[in-house]
Design an enzyme around this catalytic site. Structure first.
Site, PDB file in Angstrom:
ATOM      1  N   CYS A 231     139.704 114.541  42.142  1.00  0.00           N
ATOM      2  CA  CYS A 231     138.671 115.127  41.270  1.00  0.00           C
ATOM      3  C   CYS A 231     137.994 113.959  40.550  1.00  0.00           C
ATOM      4  O   CYS A 231     138.206 113.732  39.367  1.00  0.00           O
ATOM      5  CB  CYS A 231     139.283 116.092  40.249  1.00  0.00           C
ATOM      6  N   ALA A 232     137.197 113.211  41.276  1.00  0.00           N
ATOM      7  CA  ALA A 232     136.815 111.873  40.838  1.00  0.00           C
ATOM      8  C   ALA A 232     135.662 111.832  39.841  1.00  0.00           C
ATOM      9  O   ALA A 232     135.486 110.818  39.167  1.00  0.00           O
ATOM     10  CB  ALA A 232     136.456 111.011  42.041  1.00  0.00           C
ATOM     11  N   GLY A 233     134.853 112.885  39.751  1.00  0.00           N
ATOM     12  CA  GLY A 233     133.693 112.825  38.863  1.00  0.00           C
ATOM     13  C   GLY A 233     134.085 112.787  37.395  1.00  0.00           C
ATOM     14  O   GLY A 233     135.089 113.397  37.006  1.00  0.00           O
ATOM     15  N   PRO A 234     133.320 112.050  36.567  1.00  0.00           N
ATOM     16  CA  PRO A 234     132.114 111.272  36.904  1.00  0.00           C
ATOM     17  C   PRO A 234     132.389 109.856  37.381  1.00  0.00           C
ATOM     18  O   PRO A 234     131.451 109.108  37.635  1.00  0.00           O
ATOM     19  CB  PRO A 234     131.349 111.256  35.580  1.00  0.00           C
ATOM     20  N   GLY A 235     133.659 109.429  37.477  1.00  0.00           N
ATOM     21  CA  GLY A 235     133.937 108.179  38.158  1.00  0.00           C
ATOM     22  C   GLY A 235     134.647 107.104  37.370  1.00  0.00           C
ATOM     23  O   GLY A 235     134.969 106.047  37.919  1.00  0.00           O
ATOM     24  N   GLY A 236     134.935 107.330  36.096  1.00  0.00           N
ATOM     25  CA  GLY A 236     135.586 106.302  35.296  1.00  0.00           C
ATOM     26  C   GLY A 236     136.964 105.939  35.814  1.00  0.00           C
ATOM     27  O   GLY A 236     137.284 104.762  36.020  1.00  0.00           O
TER      28      GLY A 236
ATOM     29  N   CYS B 141     142.608 116.470  30.319  1.00  0.00           N
ATOM     30  CA  CYS B 141     142.202 116.068  28.973  1.00  0.00           C
ATOM     31  C   CYS B 141     142.352 117.270  28.049  1.00  0.00           C
ATOM     32  O   CYS B 141     141.404 117.697  27.386  1.00  0.00           O
ATOM     33  CB  CYS B 141     140.770 115.549  28.966  1.00  0.00           C
TER      34      CYS B 141
END
Length: 479
Positions: A295-300, A416
């Site tokens: 679940c990579a978005g937004p990429g941090g 989070c």
């Protein structure tokens, strides 16, 4: 003639005076911008951290703002949103009708005024005057009179006096008292208290931390930038826990740093950094060449994972369901020194084969209750029923993550949110149904970080660690 007679005798000069011309309200660019941001949050369900930067940039480009103006506008918006619940209770005590019968734009102006009166060092007369002028510009003269009357009542007492008046006693209703005093919905207070445990002192410290302005933390992506480079380029302090972190001094502009502009560094909370670092350092049995961020978005996290993978010669696959967010991941990973691929795919119906990866990160969509410092409006937008909507997705993503990792490999389940329904309950349910997997102790993989609880999973807290309330469970596939 007596003094009283003189007061009753009309002054001929007054009788011949022309009526006072209508005075146009003074436009205050700072407060107008703050009002526009609050309206966008209310009307469009926008997030202030997405709405405010372009508004500030536009004002700077027009020459309306300098650095102090931008700082004031930011404090007006975020301060008002953080204390909105408390201010609503105080405003309700000063009007003669239910708040639902007061137009939302009027409430936004009143809340801005209340924050200046009760939450800032603005002198009372200046706070009232400036807010009434704002009301004349954005609401009209009629409603400005209402704003004036309400703010003058609010100005009669300070914040602590008002809170003592509008909050129920702690002894009678502890959760409602904390909800009003610390400006959180009651259900959020209850959920955070359940997750935190302990007595009054701990939950009050947590709720107060949610209302503090968060630090801007930078990450130096390994192999691409160093903390020494960030320290030389701007006024920063070392991170508390992450070896890749630097905390930017108040008022610093991350985008002005060359390493950030080039994507070699980024803005990333230390809690998010620790999640990626812990997964990268978890022991695996066998090869360690294929990593997945599901679940990579937004990429941090993907950018940090990609850099850590590159140091070991491993390749990263970053998957994100939403195409526009997948493009953000591509941007974050651009220039990564090692092999990587970004795809748009649904993690609950993945295109990869079972057992394809050595390490898998699944940072699942959640209520976001762990990031209320950064998105204070989320506390008012979320409802308990939202958790029911997230539950099937979270379980589905974790189930697929365990299928994606090979035997001997490790999955990191992260959210989070500290809400138990999104953390331990999800992990426990999936492990019971899946089998062939075991929790491993995540605490040794966060060296130096105190107060991590009984384990084996880890819950970070704003008031204890200075991070977002990130949750991490590390799971090894055994069969």
């Amino acid at each position: 003639m007596s003094e009283q007679a003189r007061r009753r005798t009309p002054n001929p000069s007054n009788a011949t005076k022309a009526p006072r011309p209508h005075r146009r309200p003074k436009k205050d660019p700072v407060r107008i911008l703050a009002f526009e941001a609050l309206r966008a949050v209310d009307e469009r369900d926008a997030y202030a951290n997405l709405v405010l930067p372009p508004l500030l940039k536009k004002a700077r480009d027009k020459g309306d703002f300098d650095g102090r103006d931008a700082a004031l506008a930011t404090e007006l918006v975020y301060g008002t949103l953080r204390r909105q619940g408390t201010y609503d209770a105080i405003i309700a005590a000063c009007v003669d009708r239910p708040l639902r019968e007061v137009d939302p734009p009027v409430l936004d102006v009143l809340a801005l005024g209340a924050h200046q009166l009760l939450g800032m060092r603005t002198p009372s007369h200046a706070a009232v005057s400036a807010t009434v002028e704002l009301a004349r510009v954005v609401l009209g003269d009629g409603r400005a009179k209402f704003v004036n009357a309400v703010l003058r009542k609010i100005a009669q007492d300070d914040f602590d006096t008002w809170v003592a008046r509008v909050a129920p006693p702690y002894e009678e209703d502890a959760e409602d008292h904390l909800a009003v005093v610390h400006s959180h919905p009651r259900w959020v207070v209850s959920a955070l208290w359940d997750a935190l445990g302990g007595g009054r002192a701990g939950i009050e410290a947590l709720l107060e931390a949610d209302n503090e302005r968060p630090e801007v933390t930078l990450v130096a992506r390994p192999g691409r930038a160093t903390t020494e480079e960030l320290a030389a380029a701007a006024e920063t302090e070392p991170g508390r826990w992450s070896p890749y972190a630097r905390r930017l001094a108040e008022g610093g502009e991350p985008g002005a740093l060359t390493a950030v502009a080039e994507g070699r560094a980024g803005v990333q909370d230390e809690g998010s950094q620790l999640v990626a670092i812990a997964l990268a350092n978890a022991p695996v049995d066998g090869p360690d060449t294929r990593w997945l961020d599901g679940c990579a978005g937004p990429g941090g996290k993907a950018a940090l994972l990609g850099a850590l993978a590159a140091e070991r010669g491993a390749a990263l696959l970053a998957s994100e369901k939403q195409p526009h967010r997948a493009r953000l991941v591509e941007r974050a990973l651009a220039g990564n020194p090692g092999p990587y691929q970004v795809i748009a795919a649904d993690g609950t119906r993945p295109p990869w084969r079972e057992g394809s990866f050595d390490r898998v990160l699944m940072d699942v969509p959640c209520s976001g209750l762990g990031a209320l410092r950064r998105r204070p409006e989320a506390r008012w937008r979320r409802r308990p029923s939202d958790l029911d909507g997230f539950a099937p997705l979270q379980r589905g993503l974790l189930t697929e993550a365990l299928r994606a990792v090979r035997i001997g490999g490790v999955v990191g389940y992260a959210t989070c949110s500290p809400h138990l329904a999104e953390t331990r309950v999800v992990v426990d349910d999936v492990l019971k149904k899946t089998g062939g997997a075991e929790l491993i102790d995540a605490r040794p993989l966060l060296p130096g970080v105190p107060e991590l609880g009984d384990g084996p999973d880890v819950q970070l807290w704003p008031h204890l660690h200075g991070t977002d309330a990130m949750y991490l469970a590390l799971i090894r596939r055994t069969a």
